[in-house]
Write a protein that holds these residues in place. Structure first.
Motif, PDB file in Angstrom:
ATOM      1  N   ASP A  66       0.829  -1.210   0.000  1.00  0.00           N
ATOM      2  CA  ASP A  66       0.000   0.000   0.000  1.00  0.00           C
ATOM      3  C   ASP A  66       0.861   1.257   0.000  1.00  0.00           C
ATOM      4  O   ASP A  66       0.562   2.224  -0.725  1.00  0.00           O
ATOM      5  CB  ASP A  66      -0.922   0.016   1.220  1.00  0.00           C
ATOM      6  CG  ASP A  66      -2.090  -0.944   1.079  1.00  0.00           C
ATOM      7  OD1 ASP A  66      -2.376  -1.360  -0.062  1.00  0.00           O
ATOM      8  OD2 ASP A  66      -2.693  -1.278   2.116  1.00  0.00           O
ATOM      9  N   ARG A  67       1.924   1.261   0.800  1.00  0.00           N
ATOM     10  CA  ARG A  67       2.800   2.438   0.823  1.00  0.00           C
ATOM     11  C   ARG A  67       3.506   2.624  -0.513  1.00  0.00           C
ATOM     12  O   ARG A  67       3.648   3.752  -0.998  1.00  0.00           O
ATOM     13  CB  ARG A  67       3.830   2.309   1.946  1.00  0.00           C
ATOM     14  CG  ARG A  67       3.229   2.608   3.316  1.00  0.00           C
ATOM     15  CD  ARG A  67       4.291   2.737   4.369  1.00  0.00           C
ATOM     16  NE  ARG A  67       4.919   1.426   4.559  1.00  0.00           N
ATOM     17  CZ  ARG A  67       6.159   1.237   4.981  1.00  0.00           C
ATOM     18  NH1 ARG A  67       6.917   2.259   5.258  1.00  0.00           N
ATOM     19  NH2 ARG A  67       6.642   0.024   5.141  1.00  0.00           N
ATOM     20  N   HIS A  70       0.945   3.942  -3.017  1.00  0.00           N
ATOM     21  CA  HIS A  70       0.624   5.335  -2.714  1.00  0.00           C
ATOM     22  C   HIS A  70       1.769   6.250  -3.134  1.00  0.00           C
ATOM     23  O   HIS A  70       1.543   7.316  -3.706  1.00  0.00           O
ATOM     24  CB  HIS A  70       0.340   5.496  -1.220  1.00  0.00           C
ATOM     25  CG  HIS A  70       0.057   6.904  -0.822  1.00  0.00           C
ATOM     26  ND1 HIS A  70      -1.116   7.541  -1.160  1.00  0.00           N
ATOM     27  CD2 HIS A  70       0.794   7.814  -0.131  1.00  0.00           C
ATOM     28  CE1 HIS A  70      -1.081   8.775  -0.697  1.00  0.00           C
ATOM     29  NE2 HIS A  70       0.056   8.962  -0.063  1.00  0.00           N
ATOM     30  N   THR A  74       1.987   9.270  -6.369  1.00  0.00           N
ATOM     31  CA  THR A  74       2.272  10.694  -6.154  1.00  0.00           C
ATOM     32  C   THR A  74       3.478  11.170  -6.945  1.00  0.00           C
ATOM     33  O   THR A  74       3.717  12.372  -7.021  1.00  0.00           O
ATOM     34  CB  THR A  74       2.550  10.955  -4.659  1.00  0.00           C
ATOM     35  OG1 THR A  74       3.674  10.182  -4.239  1.00  0.00           O
ATOM     36  CG2 THR A  74       1.337  10.606  -3.820  1.00  0.00           C
TER      37      THR A  74
END
Length: 100
Positions: A66-67, A70, A74
């Motif tokens: 997930d990190r 994410h 970005t």
């Protein structure tokens, strides 16, 4: 004075022998039951540790993924990629894939 076993009646010896045998048998059954409970407890503890460890590893992998996703969403990629010639198939432009 010495004890003479021949003076004891046969019924008394049979009774005492039966009691001794019953005590030995009861001790064996109690020991076997206790060892069975101990083995079940050790097995349950081992299963609990293994499942907790596996669950923690899976959660760690999911959190890391997930990190990473994410962070990747970005990041801004400057410019476009230009096509590079391929030796056998010709020239194809690369495609930038993004999370939408």
């Amino acid at each position: 004075m010495q004890f003479d076993l021949s003076a004891v009646e046969t019924a008394t010896m049979v009774f005492v022998g039966t009691l001794v045998f019953a005590l030995v048998l009861a001790a064996f059954v109690l020991t076997a039951g206790f060892l069975a409970l101990v083995l079940v407890g050790v097995g349950k503890l081992g299963w609990f540790v293994a499942s907790t460890t596996l669950l923690a590893v899976v959660h760690g992998i999911n959190n890391g993924w997930d990190r990473l996703v994410h962070h990747a969403s970005t990041v801004e990629i400057p410019g476009d990629f230009h096509g590079q010639p391929s030796p056998s198939t010709g020239s194809y432009p690369r495609v930038i894939l993004r999370d939408s």
